[in-house]
Design a protein around this motif. Structure first.
Motif, PDB file in Angstrom:
ATOM      1  N   ASP A 363      10.519  -4.073  11.118  1.00  0.00           N
ATOM      2  CA  ASP A 363       9.860  -3.121  10.223  1.00  0.00           C
ATOM      3  C   ASP A 363      10.569  -1.774  10.158  1.00  0.00           C
ATOM      4  N   GLN A 364      11.031  -1.266  11.291  1.00  0.00           N
ATOM      5  CA  GLN A 364      11.672   0.052  11.292  1.00  0.00           C
ATOM      6  C   GLN A 364      12.975   0.039  10.502  1.00  0.00           C
ATOM      7  N   TRP A 365      13.738  -1.034  10.624  1.00  0.00           N
ATOM      8  CA  TRP A 365      14.980  -1.108   9.866  1.00  0.00           C
ATOM      9  C   TRP A 365      14.718  -1.381   8.390  1.00  0.00           C
ATOM     10  N   LEU A 366      13.644  -2.072   8.066  1.00  0.00           N
ATOM     11  CA  LEU A 366      13.274  -2.239   6.657  1.00  0.00           C
ATOM     12  C   LEU A 366      12.903  -0.897   6.037  1.00  0.00           C
ATOM     13  N   LEU A 367      12.166  -0.080   6.776  1.00  0.00           N
ATOM     14  CA  LEU A 367      11.832   1.264   6.288  1.00  0.00           C
ATOM     15  C   LEU A 367      13.093   2.101   6.128  1.00  0.00           C
ATOM     16  N   VAL A 369      16.078   0.941   5.354  1.00  0.00           N
ATOM     17  CA  VAL A 369      16.726   0.478   4.123  1.00  0.00           C
ATOM     18  C   VAL A 369      16.055   1.089   2.905  1.00  0.00           C
ATOM     19  N   MET A 370      14.724   1.097   2.878  1.00  0.00           N
ATOM     20  CA  MET A 370      13.999   1.694   1.756  1.00  0.00           C
ATOM     21  C   MET A 370      14.373   3.162   1.585  1.00  0.00           C
ATOM     22  N   ALA A 371      14.455   3.888   2.709  1.00  0.00           N
ATOM     23  CA  ALA A 371      14.787   5.313   2.645  1.00  0.00           C
ATOM     24  C   ALA A 371      16.228   5.533   2.209  1.00  0.00           C
ATOM     25  N   GLU A 372      17.155   4.739   2.758  1.00  0.00           N
ATOM     26  CA  GLU A 372      18.567   4.898   2.404  1.00  0.00           C
ATOM     27  C   GLU A 372      18.813   4.626   0.916  1.00  0.00           C
ATOM     28  N   LEU A 373      18.225   3.548   0.425  1.00  0.00           N
ATOM     29  CA  LEU A 373      18.399   3.236  -0.993  1.00  0.00           C
ATOM     30  C   LEU A 373      17.713   4.278  -1.866  1.00  0.00           C
ATOM     31  N   GLY A 374      16.621   4.862  -1.363  1.00  0.00           N
ATOM     32  CA  GLY A 374      15.917   5.890  -2.124  1.00  0.00           C
ATOM     33  C   GLY A 374      16.689   7.181  -2.250  1.00  0.00           C
ATOM     34  N   LEU A 388      15.669  -3.952  -4.886  1.00  0.00           N
ATOM     35  CA  LEU A 388      15.997  -4.086  -3.473  1.00  0.00           C
ATOM     36  C   LEU A 388      15.010  -3.316  -2.606  1.00  0.00           C
ATOM     37  N   ARG A 389      14.618  -2.140  -3.055  1.00  0.00           N
ATOM     38  CA  ARG A 389      13.625  -1.374  -2.302  1.00  0.00           C
ATOM     39  C   ARG A 389      12.290  -2.112  -2.271  1.00  0.00           C
ATOM     40  N   CYS A 390      11.943  -2.730  -3.401  1.00  0.00           N
ATOM     41  CA  CYS A 390      10.709  -3.520  -3.448  1.00  0.00           C
ATOM     42  C   CYS A 390      10.784  -4.701  -2.481  1.00  0.00           C
ATOM     43  N   ALA A 391      11.948  -5.350  -2.440  1.00  0.00           N
ATOM     44  CA  ALA A 391      12.116  -6.488  -1.544  1.00  0.00           C
ATOM     45  C   ALA A 391      11.953  -6.058  -0.092  1.00  0.00           C
ATOM     46  N   ALA A 392      12.507  -4.903   0.263  1.00  0.00           N
ATOM     47  CA  ALA A 392      12.375  -4.397   1.632  1.00  0.00           C
ATOM     48  C   ALA A 392      10.910  -4.084   1.942  1.00  0.00           C
ATOM     49  N   ALA A 393      10.224  -3.441   0.997  1.00  0.00           N
ATOM     50  CA  ALA A 393       8.810  -3.112   1.209  1.00  0.00           C
ATOM     51  C   ALA A 393       7.974  -4.380   1.383  1.00  0.00           C
ATOM     52  N   GLY A 394       8.267  -5.398   0.591  1.00  0.00           N
ATOM     53  CA  GLY A 394       7.516  -6.633   0.668  1.00  0.00           C
ATOM     54  C   GLY A 394       7.723  -7.388   1.964  1.00  0.00           C
ATOM     55  N   ASN A 395       8.794  -7.078   2.685  1.00  0.00           N
ATOM     56  CA  ASN A 395       9.090  -7.775   3.939  1.00  0.00           C
ATOM     57  C   ASN A 395       8.513  -7.073   5.161  1.00  0.00           C
ATOM     58  N   VAL A 396       7.997  -5.865   4.988  1.00  0.00           N
ATOM     59  CA  VAL A 396       7.425  -5.123   6.117  1.00  0.00           C
ATOM     60  C   VAL A 396       6.150  -5.821   6.568  1.00  0.00           C
ATOM     61  N   GLY A 397       6.057  -6.097   7.863  1.00  0.00           N
ATOM     62  CA  GLY A 397       4.905  -6.825   8.380  1.00  0.00           C
ATOM     63  C   GLY A 397       3.701  -5.957   8.654  1.00  0.00           C
ATOM     64  N   ASN A 398       3.907  -4.728   9.120  1.00  0.00           N
ATOM     65  CA  ASN A 398       2.808  -3.820   9.449  1.00  0.00           C
ATOM     66  C   ASN A 398       2.476  -2.974   8.225  1.00  0.00           C
TER      67      ASN A 398
END
Length: 503
Positions: A363-367, A369-374, A388-398
């Motif tokens: 989850d932390q690395w997915l967040l 990725v979302m921040a870096e792409l943003g 890609l940001r949507c895909a990362a958000a959709g993969n966050v478990g918490n």
């Protein structure tokens, strides 16, 4: 079968819940009273609601009632999958007018005798195969193999036989064949563990497919090398033998010997699959003078994460003109940081970045990725970056971790259906506490309707009521929905999280 199953009247308050909401309600996790739940949900005119409701039932009498009376085959099939009465399932196999229902019933049949009778007599091939696969008695499987005249059923049965003694006895009683496709005899050889018999088959059987199957089970190095060195033997048989070699020096010699186009390079390909030297595999994978299949065999067996990360960040992803080392590397990377950095760095290859995100579950690395792409200048303008940001958000478990990103996206100038906020809301809506937090603070007017629509727990909805920006009409809508959900709780669809918070 009854022509209609919609006996109890659908409550007016329930009918007004629109289509998708009723389907989601049917899939809620907990049932308090199955009978009351069954009476309401199976009276719904929407087929998908009834099907999902049946998926949650355990009461055998109710399931049998659904299997007998519902007019839609999808609902009856779901009920059949959950029935345990073997005699009744056997009756359904020959009485229900729908092939799909009969196939579903065959998947729930477990009694060996009834499965055997079904496999030997049913007119639908798929039902015969399903019934055969449920049989645990290897002797019954052997009878199907020897008595059935259906070629496909016999092949599937041969695959299901795993007892080495039964397989050996059957092979000894079968003549060698010369079909162009794998036969039951070939499949049975794959279950034999008698090394003397396997050696005899690998060296002398008239059918090359049988020799190949046996060679893939032989363990004696001297026999394997004898097969490999026999240049009169079929290459596929020699390759099967090479795949059994485990001595690393011998494997290196085979890979070095059978690497060029004029040699039976599939032997070298099999050898590469078992070499452990990562530096050697790297050198083969990066050697553009070698055939693609050899390079790919080497690359797909690299496990060193540093080598894979270097390929993921720098190698070619073009599989039309190369083997696509970067794509191979991403499929084998397991270190979250490497996957995250690849996803953020290789946006020039959107598919590659997307594959990296799919494999990333930290989850932390997915967040990150979302921040870096943003941070990119094209974060709002480029469709792929937003995806890609949507895909990362959709993969966050918490889901709780997505509240802040969702709130930060509230100024997204694009349609809510394409924004990352949408993906965040989808996950948040499944977590009552996260939705309560988000709903009490949200400011994006475009997200109000969507968030409220997805929320099917009372505690999450109460967050909307605490938001100072909520309008009276929105407050009324939320209160009505809370009331409806409470009434649904009365018939069995309990909001467990809400009850915990209330308690």
């Amino acid at each position: 079968m009854s022509e209609t199953f919609l006996n109890p009247p659908v409550p007016e308050w329930f009918s007004r819940l629109f289509y998708l909401t009723r389907i989601r309600i049917a899939a809620e996790k907990k049932i308090v009273d199955e009978k009351r739940y069954f009476d309401v949900m199976t009276a719904d005119p929407i087929e998908e609601v009834r099907r999902r409701a049946v998926c949650r039932l355990t009461d055998q009498a109710l399931l049998r009632q659904a299997a007998e009376r519902d007019p839609k085959e999808t609902v009856r099939a779901e009920a059949a999958k959950r029935l345990t009465d073997q005699e009744y399932l056997f009756h359904m196999l020959f009485s229900d007018p729908s092939d799909d229902v009969r196939i579903a019933a065959s998947m729930a049949l477990t009694d060996d005798d009834l499965c055997f009778r079904t496999a030997m007599s049913h007119p639908i091939p798929a039902v015969c195969v399903n019934a055969m696969k449920q049989i645990g008695d290897q002797q019954l499987l052997a009878r199907i193999l020897t008595e059935s005249e259906d070629r496909e059923l016999r092949r599937e049965t041969a695959l299901a036989i795993t007892d080495p003694a039964v397989a050996k006895e059957l092979v000894q009683g079968m003549p060698s064949d010369h079909e162009d496709f794998p036969t039951p005899r070939v499949f049975l050889i794959s279950a034999i563990d008698d090394q003397d018999m396997l050696t005899e088959l690998a060296l002398n059987d008239p059918d090359y497919k049988a020799r190949r199957a046996a060679a893939a089970r032989v363990t004696a190095p001297e026999v394997l090398m004898r097969i490999i060195r026999d240049e009169t033997e079929y290459d596929v048989v020699r390759a099967a033998a090479a795949g059994q070699i485990r001595d690393q020096e011998t494997l290196r010699d085979l890979a070095d010997t059978y690497y060029h186009k004029l040699a039976p390079y599939d032997i070298g390909e099999e050898a590469l699959k078992h070499i452990e030297d990562q530096a050697y595999l790297k050198s083969v994978a990066e050697d553009y003078c070698l055939m693609h299949c050899l390079r790919e065999a080497a690359a797909t067996h690299v496990t060193d994460q540093e080598i894979l990360f270097d390929w993921a960040m720098n190698a070619n992803y073009d599989i039309l003109h190369d083997i696509g080392l970067a794509g191979i590397a991403v499929r084998q990377l397991t270190v979250p940081e490497y996957l995250a950095r690849t996803a953020a760095a290789r946006v020039d290859e959107a598919d590659l970045s997307e594959r990296a995100i799919e494999r990333l579950h930290d989850d932390q690395w997915l967040l990150w990725v979302m921040a870096e792409l943003g941070k990119r200048e094209d974060a709002l303008d480029d469709y792929w970056i937003r995806s890609l940001r949507c895909a990362a958000a959709g993969n966050v478990g918490n889901a709780a971790l997505l509240v802040e990103p969702a709130l930060n996206e509230c100024n997204d100038e694009y349609d809510i259906l394409e924004s990352m906020e949408l993906e965040c809301i989808r996950s948040i809506a499944e977590d009552p506490s996260a939705m309560h937090e988000y709903a009490s603070r949200m400011t994006n007017p475009d997200a109000w309707v969507y968030a409220e629509d997805l929320t099917l727990n009372c505690y999450g909805l109460e967050g909307f009521l605490e938001n100072p920006k909520v309008t009276e009409s929105e407050r009324e809508t939320v209160l009505k929905k809370i009331n409806r959900l409470n009434r649904l709780n009365e018939i069995g669809m309990a909001d467990e999280q809400h009850r915990k918070n209330a308690g």
